[in-house]
Design a protein around this motif. Structure first.
Motif, PDB file in Angstrom:
ATOM      1  N   GLN A   1      48.791  48.572  62.220  1.00 40.69           N
ATOM      2  CA  GLN A   1      48.495  49.955  62.577  1.00 40.69           C
ATOM      3  C   GLN A   1      46.998  50.206  62.497  1.00 40.69           C
ATOM      4  O   GLN A   1      46.355  49.751  61.557  1.00 40.69           O
ATOM      5  CB  GLN A   1      49.225  50.917  61.629  1.00 40.69           C
ATOM      6  N   ILE A   2      46.455  50.885  63.478  1.00 36.46           N
ATOM      7  CA  ILE A   2      45.035  51.241  63.430  1.00 36.46           C
ATOM      8  C   ILE A   2      44.924  52.756  63.479  1.00 36.46           C
ATOM      9  O   ILE A   2      45.847  53.434  63.939  1.00 36.46           O
ATOM     10  CB  ILE A   2      44.235  50.584  64.592  1.00 36.46           C
TER      11      ILE A   2
ATOM     12  N   HIS B   1      45.348  45.111  77.324  1.00 33.52           N
ATOM     13  CA  HIS B   1      45.069  43.795  76.738  1.00 33.52           C
ATOM     14  C   HIS B   1      45.918  42.698  77.370  1.00 33.52           C
ATOM     15  O   HIS B   1      45.446  41.578  77.577  1.00 33.52           O
ATOM     16  CB  HIS B   1      45.229  43.835  75.211  1.00 33.52           C
TER      17      HIS B   1
ATOM     18  N   HIS C   1      47.994  48.249  74.615  1.00 36.43           N
ATOM     19  CA  HIS C   1      48.641  46.942  74.774  1.00 36.43           C
ATOM     20  C   HIS C   1      48.613  46.484  76.225  1.00 36.43           C
ATOM     21  O   HIS C   1      48.363  45.326  76.517  1.00 36.43           O
ATOM     22  CB  HIS C   1      50.096  47.007  74.273  1.00 36.43           C
TER      23      HIS C   1
ATOM     24  N   THR D   1      47.304  37.154  74.718  1.00 34.61           N
ATOM     25  CA  THR D   1      48.719  36.944  74.387  1.00 34.61           C
ATOM     26  C   THR D   1      49.073  37.632  73.065  1.00 34.61           C
ATOM     27  O   THR D   1      48.203  37.881  72.231  1.00 34.61           O
ATOM     28  CB  THR D   1      49.030  35.443  74.221  1.00 34.61           C
ATOM     29  N   CYS D   2      50.364  37.882  72.884  1.00 37.21           N
ATOM     30  CA  CYS D   2      50.856  38.487  71.634  1.00 37.21           C
ATOM     31  C   CYS D   2      50.369  37.653  70.445  1.00 37.21           C
ATOM     32  O   CYS D   2      49.935  38.194  69.433  1.00 37.21           O
ATOM     33  CB  CYS D   2      52.381  38.525  71.598  1.00 37.21           C
TER      34      CYS D   2
ATOM     35  N   CYS E   1      46.940  38.091  68.631  1.00 38.32           N
ATOM     36  CA  CYS E   1      46.753  39.213  67.703  1.00 38.32           C
ATOM     37  C   CYS E   1      47.817  39.283  66.606  1.00 38.32           C
ATOM     38  O   CYS E   1      47.613  39.920  65.588  1.00 38.32           O
ATOM     39  CB  CYS E   1      46.738  40.526  68.470  1.00 38.32           C
ATOM     40  N   HIS E   2      48.989  38.653  66.828  1.00 38.23           N
ATOM     41  CA  HIS E   2      50.083  38.774  65.858  1.00 38.23           C
ATOM     42  C   HIS E   2      50.578  37.442  65.300  1.00 38.23           C
ATOM     43  O   HIS E   2      51.510  37.418  64.508  1.00 38.23           O
ATOM     44  CB  HIS E   2      51.265  39.528  66.485  1.00 38.23           C
TER      45      HIS E   2
ATOM     46  N   ILE F   1      51.576  51.711  73.612  1.00 40.04           N
ATOM     47  CA  ILE F   1      52.357  51.111  72.529  1.00 40.04           C
ATOM     48  C   ILE F   1      53.450  50.181  73.057  1.00 40.04           C
ATOM     49  O   ILE F   1      53.967  50.351  74.164  1.00 40.04           O
ATOM     50  CB  ILE F   1      52.967  52.177  71.582  1.00 40.04           C
ATOM     51  N   MET F   2      53.794  49.175  72.243  1.00 39.31           N
ATOM     52  CA  MET F   2      54.901  48.276  72.585  1.00 39.31           C
ATOM     53  C   MET F   2      56.205  48.934  72.176  1.00 39.31           C
ATOM     54  O   MET F   2      57.214  48.785  72.834  1.00 39.31           O
ATOM     55  CB  MET F   2      54.766  46.947  71.839  1.00 39.31           C
ATOM     56  N   GLY F   3      56.189  49.656  71.032  1.00 40.63           N
ATOM     57  CA  GLY F   3      57.382  50.345  70.545  1.00 40.63           C
ATOM     58  C   GLY F   3      58.292  49.449  69.730  1.00 40.63           C
ATOM     59  O   GLY F   3      58.259  48.222  69.839  1.00 40.63           O
TER      60      GLY F   3
ATOM     61  N   ARG G   1      56.075  49.747  58.899  1.00 40.64           N
ATOM     62  CA  ARG G   1      55.120  49.299  59.919  1.00 40.64           C
ATOM     63  C   ARG G   1      54.163  48.255  59.367  1.00 40.64           C
ATOM     64  O   ARG G   1      53.787  48.286  58.199  1.00 40.64           O
ATOM     65  CB  ARG G   1      54.338  50.503  60.465  1.00 40.64           C
TER      66      ARG G   1
ATOM     67  N   HIS H   1      60.564  45.166  72.805  1.00 37.78           N
ATOM     68  CA  HIS H   1      59.297  45.914  72.774  1.00 37.78           C
ATOM     69  C   HIS H   1      58.923  46.229  74.217  1.00 37.78           C
ATOM     70  O   HIS H   1      58.284  45.433  74.900  1.00 37.78           O
ATOM     71  CB  HIS H   1      58.218  45.083  72.083  1.00 37.78           C
TER      72      HIS H   1
HETATM   73  C1  HEC Z   1      44.436  42.407  71.501  1.00 38.13           C
HETATM   74  C2  HEC Z   1      45.349  42.404  70.359  1.00 38.13           C
HETATM   75  C3  HEC Z   1      46.816  42.607  70.600  1.00 38.13           C
HETATM   76  C4  HEC Z   1      47.639  41.992  71.524  1.00 38.13           C
HETATM   77  C5  HEC Z   1      47.256  41.002  72.628  1.00 38.13           C
HETATM   78  C6  HEC Z   1      48.986  42.462  71.237  1.00 38.13           C
HETATM   79  N1  HEC Z   1      48.973  43.348  70.199  1.00 38.13           N
HETATM   80 FE1  HEC Z   1      50.554  44.312  69.391  1.00 38.13          FE
HETATM   81  N2  HEC Z   1      49.333  45.430  68.200  1.00 38.13           N
HETATM   82  C7  HEC Z   1      47.954  45.297  68.157  1.00 38.13           C
HETATM   83  C8  HEC Z   1      47.386  46.396  67.390  1.00 38.13           C
HETATM   84  C9  HEC Z   1      45.903  46.636  67.127  1.00 38.13           C
HETATM   85  C10 HEC Z   1      48.482  47.195  66.974  1.00 38.13           C
HETATM   86  C11 HEC Z   1      48.419  48.519  66.207  1.00 38.13           C
HETATM   87  C12 HEC Z   1      48.387  49.597  67.277  1.00 38.13           C
HETATM   88  C13 HEC Z   1      48.270  51.016  66.766  1.00 38.13           C
HETATM   89  O1  HEC Z   1      48.355  51.277  65.568  1.00 38.13           O
HETATM   90  O2  HEC Z   1      48.118  51.918  67.619  1.00 38.13           O
HETATM   91  C14 HEC Z   1      49.689  46.549  67.486  1.00 38.13           C
HETATM   92  C15 HEC Z   1      50.985  47.020  67.285  1.00 38.13           C
HETATM   93  C16 HEC Z   1      52.138  46.384  67.776  1.00 38.13           C
HETATM   94  C17 HEC Z   1      53.503  46.817  67.534  1.00 38.13           C
HETATM   95  C18 HEC Z   1      53.915  48.041  66.735  1.00 38.13           C
HETATM   96  C19 HEC Z   1      54.290  49.162  67.685  1.00 38.13           C
HETATM   97  C20 HEC Z   1      53.118  49.672  68.468  1.00 38.13           C
HETATM   98  O3  HEC Z   1      53.120  49.496  69.699  1.00 38.13           O
HETATM   99  O4  HEC Z   1      52.179  50.238  67.883  1.00 38.13           O
HETATM  100  C21 HEC Z   1      54.331  45.935  68.167  1.00 38.13           C
HETATM  101  C22 HEC Z   1      55.843  45.967  68.208  1.00 38.13           C
HETATM  102  C23 HEC Z   1      53.486  44.960  68.837  1.00 38.13           C
HETATM  103  N3  HEC Z   1      52.153  45.264  68.577  1.00 38.13           N
HETATM  104  C24 HEC Z   1      53.975  43.922  69.604  1.00 38.13           C
HETATM  105  C25 HEC Z   1      53.186  43.174  70.490  1.00 38.13           C
HETATM  106  C26 HEC Z   1      53.713  42.282  71.520  1.00 38.13           C
HETATM  107  C27 HEC Z   1      55.189  42.017  71.775  1.00 38.13           C
HETATM  108  C28 HEC Z   1      52.636  41.765  72.179  1.00 38.13           C
HETATM  109  C29 HEC Z   1      52.611  40.843  73.400  1.00 38.13           C
HETATM  110  C30 HEC Z   1      53.333  41.335  74.571  1.00 38.13           C
HETATM  111  C31 HEC Z   1      51.431  42.329  71.561  1.00 38.13           C
HETATM  112  N4  HEC Z   1      51.809  43.179  70.551  1.00 38.13           N
HETATM  113  C32 HEC Z   1      50.123  42.032  71.938  1.00 38.13           C
HETATM  114  C33 HEC Z   1      47.216  44.289  68.750  1.00 38.13           C
HETATM  115  C34 HEC Z   1      47.672  43.474  69.774  1.00 38.13           C
END
Ligand code: HEC
Ligand code: HEC
Ligand code: HEC
Ligand code: HEC
Ligand code: HEC
Length: 163
Positions: free
Chosen positions: A99-100, A111, A108, A117-118, A121-122, A56-58, A96, A48
């Motif tokens: 998603q918001i 944040h 990302h 940290t990941c 939220c996950h 986006i993380m991708g 997926r 990611h």
């Molecule tokens: C503050 C909350 C938060 C944190 C911290 C966070 N995420 Fe997310 N993540 C989200 C949200 C909200 C979405 C949906 C985003 C969207 O739909 O645009 C998401 C979507 C994603 C996705 C789907 C692809 C994308 O980018 O939309 C991936 C993969 C992901 N996150 C990985 C990670 C990883 C790895 C980390 C740590 C490095 C991380 N996230 C940290 C809230 C978070």
């Protein structure tokens, strides 16, 4: 009256989005974070990448997977499917999970830089085989954390001003 309707709308949306999903969706191949990020200790950012501008993380393309799976577990039907998709040039049809709506600002990178940290939220992704939405991304969930970390909660912080 209009504001009541708006409030009701927000209430319903927050209620509906407040739940996670109980079951993981069926993915095209049974990819496991527990195996790859847990046991094999691959870094989240290996797959990611969080490319510029960092919103986006991708989701990784098949080339990333084939770096190993050209040789590892070649005889598995799942890996055969992965290899076929790779050769076809099509993306893997991953379902997926988080998603918001596009009318909400979310980054990302911002944040991560603020120290979130990941897992906040996950959940503990590296301990999971199949992922499901275990934490909410509702407006209420965003605002709860913002309140507890003293981050702003004005409407225009997350939504474009409309007037
Ligand atoms: C503050 C909350 C938060 C944190 C911290 C966070 N995420 Fe997310 N993540 C989200 C949200 C909200 C979405 C949906 C985003 C969207 O739909 O645009 C998401 C979507 C994603 C996705 C789907 C692809 C994308 O980018 O939309 C991936 C993969 C992901 N996150 C990985 C990670 C990883 C790895 C980390 C740590 C490095 C991380 N996230 C940290 C809230 C978070
Ligand atoms: C660093 C090397 C590496 C990378 C990169 C990698 N994998 Fe794996 N993968 C493994 C190993 C090792 C196993 C366990 C093989 C075993 O059980 O003997 C595995 C197992 C699997 C399995 C289970 C196969 C089966 O039938 O048992 C699937 C499915 C899988 N990987 C999908 C992927 C996908 C999709 C990607 C890309 C997003 C990926 N892998 C990237 C090393 C890797
Ligand atoms: C070997 C590549 C690889 C590594 C390493 C990896 N992931 Fe993933 N990740 C994937 C793939 C492929 C998907 C899509 C399939 C799925 O949802 O399981 C995914 C999906 C996700 C999603 C759900 C995205 C969505 O659809 O909204 C999150 C969240 C996530 N990963 C977080 C992480 C975190 C956190 C780490 C590190 C602890 C990590 N990933 C490490 C390959 C990887
Ligand atoms: C785990 C806690 C946490 C969660 C959950 C969370 N945030 Fe944040 N958010 C923060 C912190 C901390 C900051 C940094 C605030 C600052 O810099 O003053 C931030 C900053 C932001 C920013 C400004 C970033 C920038 O681009 O400068 C936006 C917009 C935002 N959050 C939207 C959201 C949305 C939308 C959600 C829900 C999908 C969400 N946040 C969920 C903790 C969180
Ligand atoms: C910390 C970020 C954040 C803040 C602050 C915020 N919102 Fe939201 N809002 C969201 C997110 C995320 C969603 C989408 C939730 C979902 O459906 O997944 C949303 C959705 C909405 C919706 C759409 C409901 C629907 O029907 O889809 C409205 C309307 C709304 N917000 C109004 C407001 C108002 C008014 C304020 C100020 C009181 C506000 N928001 C403050 C994050 C935020």
């Amino acid at each position: 009256m209009r504001s009541l309707v708006l409030l009701f709308g927000i209430g319903a949306a927050v209620y509906l989005a407040a739940q996670g999903t109980p079951e993981p969706p069926k993915q095209p191949v049974p990819y496991s974070h527990k195996k790859h990020a847990g046991e094999l200790k691959l870094d989240c950012k290996f797959c990611h990448e969080n490319k510029d501008p960092g919103e986006i993380m991708g989701i990784p393309g098949t080339a990333k997977c084939m770096g190993c799976h050209t040789s590892i577990k070649k005889d598995s039907p799942h890996i055969a499917k992965l290899a076929e998709t790779h050769t076809s040039g099509r993306p893997m049809p991953w379902v997926r999970i988080y998603q918001i709506p596009s009318f909400v600002f979310f980054s990302h990178r911002a944040h991560s830089e603020a120290g979130n940290t990941c897992a906040e939220c996950h959940g503990p992704v590296a301990e999971r085989d199949a992922l499901r939405k275990e934490l909410s991304t509702s407006m209420g969930a965003c605002m709860d954390c913002h309140r507890s970390k003293k981050a702003p909660n004005d409407c225009t912080f997350c939504h474009e001003a409309r007037n």
